[in-house]
Design a protein around this motif. Structure first.
Motif, PDB file in Angstrom:
ATOM      1  N   LEU A 151      -4.943 -62.746  -6.297  1.00  0.00           N
ATOM      2  CA  LEU A 151      -6.405 -62.820  -6.123  1.00  0.00           C
ATOM      3  C   LEU A 151      -7.164 -62.025  -7.178  1.00  0.00           C
ATOM      4  N   MET A 152      -6.491 -61.048  -7.792  1.00  0.00           N
ATOM      5  CA  MET A 152      -7.155 -60.209  -8.806  1.00  0.00           C
ATOM      6  C   MET A 152      -7.610 -61.007 -10.027  1.00  0.00           C
ATOM      7  N   SER A 153      -7.061 -62.214 -10.212  1.00  0.00           N
ATOM      8  CA  SER A 153      -7.516 -63.022 -11.347  1.00  0.00           C
ATOM      9  C   SER A 153      -8.716 -63.884 -10.961  1.00  0.00           C
ATOM     10  N   ARG A 154      -9.278 -63.626  -9.778  1.00  0.00           N
ATOM     11  CA  ARG A 154     -10.430 -64.408  -9.280  1.00  0.00           C
ATOM     12  C   ARG A 154     -10.208 -65.912  -9.405  1.00  0.00           C
ATOM     13  N   PRO A 155      -9.110 -66.399  -8.809  1.00  0.00           N
ATOM     14  CA  PRO A 155      -8.799 -67.827  -8.970  1.00  0.00           C
ATOM     15  C   PRO A 155      -9.774 -68.725  -8.208  1.00  0.00           C
ATOM     16  N   ARG A 156      -9.877 -69.969  -8.673  1.00  0.00           N
ATOM     17  CA  ARG A 156     -10.603 -70.983  -7.901  1.00  0.00           C
ATOM     18  C   ARG A 156      -9.659 -71.586  -6.873  1.00  0.00           C
ATOM     19  N   LEU A 157      -8.372 -71.581  -7.208  1.00  0.00           N
ATOM     20  CA  LEU A 157      -7.347 -72.166  -6.343  1.00  0.00           C
ATOM     21  C   LEU A 157      -6.192 -71.183  -6.240  1.00  0.00           C
ATOM     22  N   LEU A 158      -5.822 -70.844  -4.987  1.00  0.00           N
ATOM     23  CA  LEU A 158      -4.690 -69.943  -4.773  1.00  0.00           C
ATOM     24  C   LEU A 158      -3.520 -70.741  -4.217  1.00  0.00           C
ATOM     25  N   LEU A 159      -2.388 -70.653  -4.921  1.00  0.00           N
ATOM     26  CA  LEU A 159      -1.159 -71.315  -4.476  1.00  0.00           C
ATOM     27  C   LEU A 159      -0.265 -70.289  -3.806  1.00  0.00           C
ATOM     28  N   LEU A 160       0.329 -70.657  -2.691  1.00  0.00           N
ATOM     29  CA  LEU A 160       1.206 -69.728  -1.974  1.00  0.00           C
ATOM     30  C   LEU A 160       2.544 -70.398  -1.712  1.00  0.00           C
ATOM     31  N   ASP A 161       3.610 -69.756  -2.172  1.00  0.00           N
ATOM     32  CA  ASP A 161       4.946 -70.298  -1.967  1.00  0.00           C
ATOM     33  C   ASP A 161       5.609 -69.546  -0.822  1.00  0.00           C
ATOM     34  N   GLU A 162       5.722 -70.189   0.316  1.00  0.00           N
ATOM     35  CA  GLU A 162       6.403 -69.629   1.497  1.00  0.00           C
ATOM     36  C   GLU A 162       5.939 -68.215   1.840  1.00  0.00           C
ATOM     37  N   PRO A 163       4.647 -68.022   2.150  1.00  0.00           N
ATOM     38  CA  PRO A 163       4.188 -66.663   2.432  1.00  0.00           C
ATOM     39  C   PRO A 163       4.857 -66.017   3.648  1.00  0.00           C
ATOM     40  N   SER A 164       5.474 -66.809   4.520  1.00  0.00           N
ATOM     41  CA  SER A 164       6.082 -66.211   5.720  1.00  0.00           C
ATOM     42  C   SER A 164       7.575 -65.956   5.572  1.00  0.00           C
ATOM     43  N   LEU A 165       8.133 -66.306   4.424  1.00  0.00           N
ATOM     44  CA  LEU A 165       9.595 -66.267   4.255  1.00  0.00           C
ATOM     45  C   LEU A 165      10.185 -64.887   4.559  1.00  0.00           C
ATOM     46  N   GLY A 166      11.119 -64.857   5.489  1.00  0.00           N
ATOM     47  CA  GLY A 166      11.879 -63.651   5.783  1.00  0.00           C
ATOM     48  C   GLY A 166      11.106 -62.543   6.479  1.00  0.00           C
ATOM     49  N   LEU A 167       9.916 -62.837   7.004  1.00  0.00           N
ATOM     50  CA  LEU A 167       9.117 -61.780   7.623  1.00  0.00           C
ATOM     51  C   LEU A 167       9.160 -61.876   9.150  1.00  0.00           C
ATOM     52  N   ALA A 168       8.987 -60.716   9.796  1.00  0.00           N
ATOM     53  CA  ALA A 168       8.981 -60.667  11.261  1.00  0.00           C
ATOM     54  C   ALA A 168       7.741 -61.390  11.801  1.00  0.00           C
ATOM     55  N   PRO A 169       7.842 -61.966  13.011  1.00  0.00           N
ATOM     56  CA  PRO A 169       6.732 -62.771  13.562  1.00  0.00           C
ATOM     57  C   PRO A 169       5.374 -62.072  13.546  1.00  0.00           C
ATOM     58  N   LEU A 170       5.351 -60.796  13.845  1.00  0.00           N
ATOM     59  CA  LEU A 170       4.073 -60.082  13.884  1.00  0.00           C
ATOM     60  C   LEU A 170       3.449 -59.986  12.490  1.00  0.00           C
ATOM     61  N   VAL A 171       4.312 -59.773  11.515  1.00  0.00           N
ATOM     62  CA  VAL A 171       3.844 -59.670  10.124  1.00  0.00           C
ATOM     63  C   VAL A 171       3.352 -61.038   9.647  1.00  0.00           C
ATOM     64  N   VAL A 172       4.075 -62.083  10.033  1.00  0.00           N
ATOM     65  CA  VAL A 172       3.661 -63.451   9.671  1.00  0.00           C
ATOM     66  C   VAL A 172       2.259 -63.711  10.226  1.00  0.00           C
ATOM     67  N   LYS A 173       2.029 -63.286  11.445  1.00  0.00           N
ATOM     68  CA  LYS A 173       0.705 -63.459  12.066  1.00  0.00           C
ATOM     69  C   LYS A 173      -0.387 -62.762  11.254  1.00  0.00           C
ATOM     70  N   GLN A 174      -0.078 -61.536  10.832  1.00  0.00           N
ATOM     71  CA  GLN A 174      -1.068 -60.776  10.036  1.00  0.00           C
ATOM     72  C   GLN A 174      -1.377 -61.481   8.729  1.00  0.00           C
ATOM     73  N   ILE A 175      -0.314 -61.985   8.078  1.00  0.00           N
ATOM     74  CA  ILE A 175      -0.509 -62.657   6.783  1.00  0.00           C
ATOM     75  C   ILE A 175      -1.374 -63.903   6.990  1.00  0.00           C
ATOM     76  N   PHE A 176      -1.083 -64.671   8.017  1.00  0.00           N
ATOM     77  CA  PHE A 176      -1.869 -65.892   8.249  1.00  0.00           C
ATOM     78  C   PHE A 176      -3.306 -65.567   8.661  1.00  0.00           C
ATOM     79  N   GLN A 177      -3.487 -64.450   9.360  1.00  0.00           N
ATOM     80  CA  GLN A 177      -4.849 -64.016   9.710  1.00  0.00           C
ATOM     81  C   GLN A 177      -5.645 -63.716   8.431  1.00  0.00           C
ATOM     82  N   THR A 178      -4.985 -63.052   7.491  1.00  0.00           N
ATOM     83  CA  THR A 178      -5.656 -62.740   6.220  1.00  0.00           C
ATOM     84  C   THR A 178      -5.953 -64.021   5.442  1.00  0.00           C
TER      85      THR A 178
END
Ligand code: ATP
Length: 237
Positions: A151-178
């Motif tokens: 996000l620091m490059s102020r993109p117009r489009l942000l691509l995310l490759d498997e943001p939940s990979l290998g993370l605990a359910p609670l952490v996955v929830k936080q990431i998706f909330q963000t």
């Protein structure tokens, strides 16, 4: 509706193996779009082909109406596409702040102090750890750092490759909330996920990829309710 990203009948080969077959999809400005599919379906290949690695063998990839399939990685980043990589590929020996500073390179280090503050507001955990080396962060914090760095490059489009990979359910929830907060702020998101449930709940629209082809598309709600999606990607519930 302004079209941000468009794939038109894209083919990609690895030697004799065809990894993408006539793939067409689009992401409009302000939308959140998910691409789901099993291991090896071709999701990562599709994402990587946006930056020209691998090169496409046929079709076109357009960003805001312009064909980017022959452009350099640098000029694609400068045009406004950023990727938060899979597996939290942060710079392990650098501090949190230094990692974030690296993210401004595509736009020539403008707005750095202001954007650091914005990232720390969005990711309070990172502010607490700003002087720590990235290798000392938890998996979830490293994923957040990878997203914040993009996000620091102020993109117009942000691509995310498997943001939940290998993370605990609670952490996955936080990431998706963000990610939801980012979407509400107007960011355009395109995410590739095996976690179909979270991805489709977040997304306006989604695509399902099977063996290098787009098999289904629809709104997030339509795909969540689709029988084939439920059986193949949501544990048959
Ligand atoms: P995953 O979730 O495991 O990353 P994916 O949906 O992202 O899966 P890809 O990694 O894009 O799928 O792989 C698509 C196909 O291309 C697979 O058959 C894979 O084996 C093949 N493939 C991927 N990368 C290469 C490569 N560098 N050389 C040869 N074949 C590859």
């Amino acid at each position: 509706m302004n079209r941000m990203l468009e794939f038109r009948e894209v083919d990609v080969f690895y030697g004799p193996i065809q990894a993408l077959q006539q793939v067409s999809l689009e992401v409009n400005e302000g939308e959140t779009v998910a691409l789901i599919g099993a291991n090896g379906a071709g999701k990562s290949t599709l994402l990587m082909s946006i930056f020209g690695q691998p090169r496409i063998a046929g079709g076109q990839i357009l960003f805001r109406g312009e064909d980017i399939s022959r452009k350099s990685t640098h000029s694609i980043a400068a045009a406004g596409i950023a990727q938060a990589p899979e597996g939290r590929r942060v710079f392990p020996d650098m501090t949190v702040t230094e990692n974030l500073q690296m993210g401004t390179i595509p736009i020539g280090n403008r707005h750095e102090a202001e954007d650091l503050q914005r990232m720390f507001a969005l990711f309070p955990h990172l502010e607490e750890r700003r002087h720590q080396r990235a290798m000392t962060l938890s998996g979830g914090e490293q994923q957040m750092l990878a997203i914040a760095r993009a996000l620091m490059s102020r993109p117009r489009l942000l691509l995310l490759d498997e943001p939940s990979l290998g993370l605990a359910p609670l952490v996955v929830k936080q990431i998706f909330q963000t990610l939801r907060e980012l979407a509400l702020e107007g960011m355009t998101l395109f995410l590739v996920e095996q976690n179909a449930h979270h991805a489709l709940k977040l997304s306006d629209r989604g695509y399902v990829m099977v063996n290098g082809r787009i098999r289904l598309q629809g709104t997030g709600g339509e795909l969540l309710a689709n029988r084939e999606v439920r059986q193949a990607y949501l544990g048959g519930i």
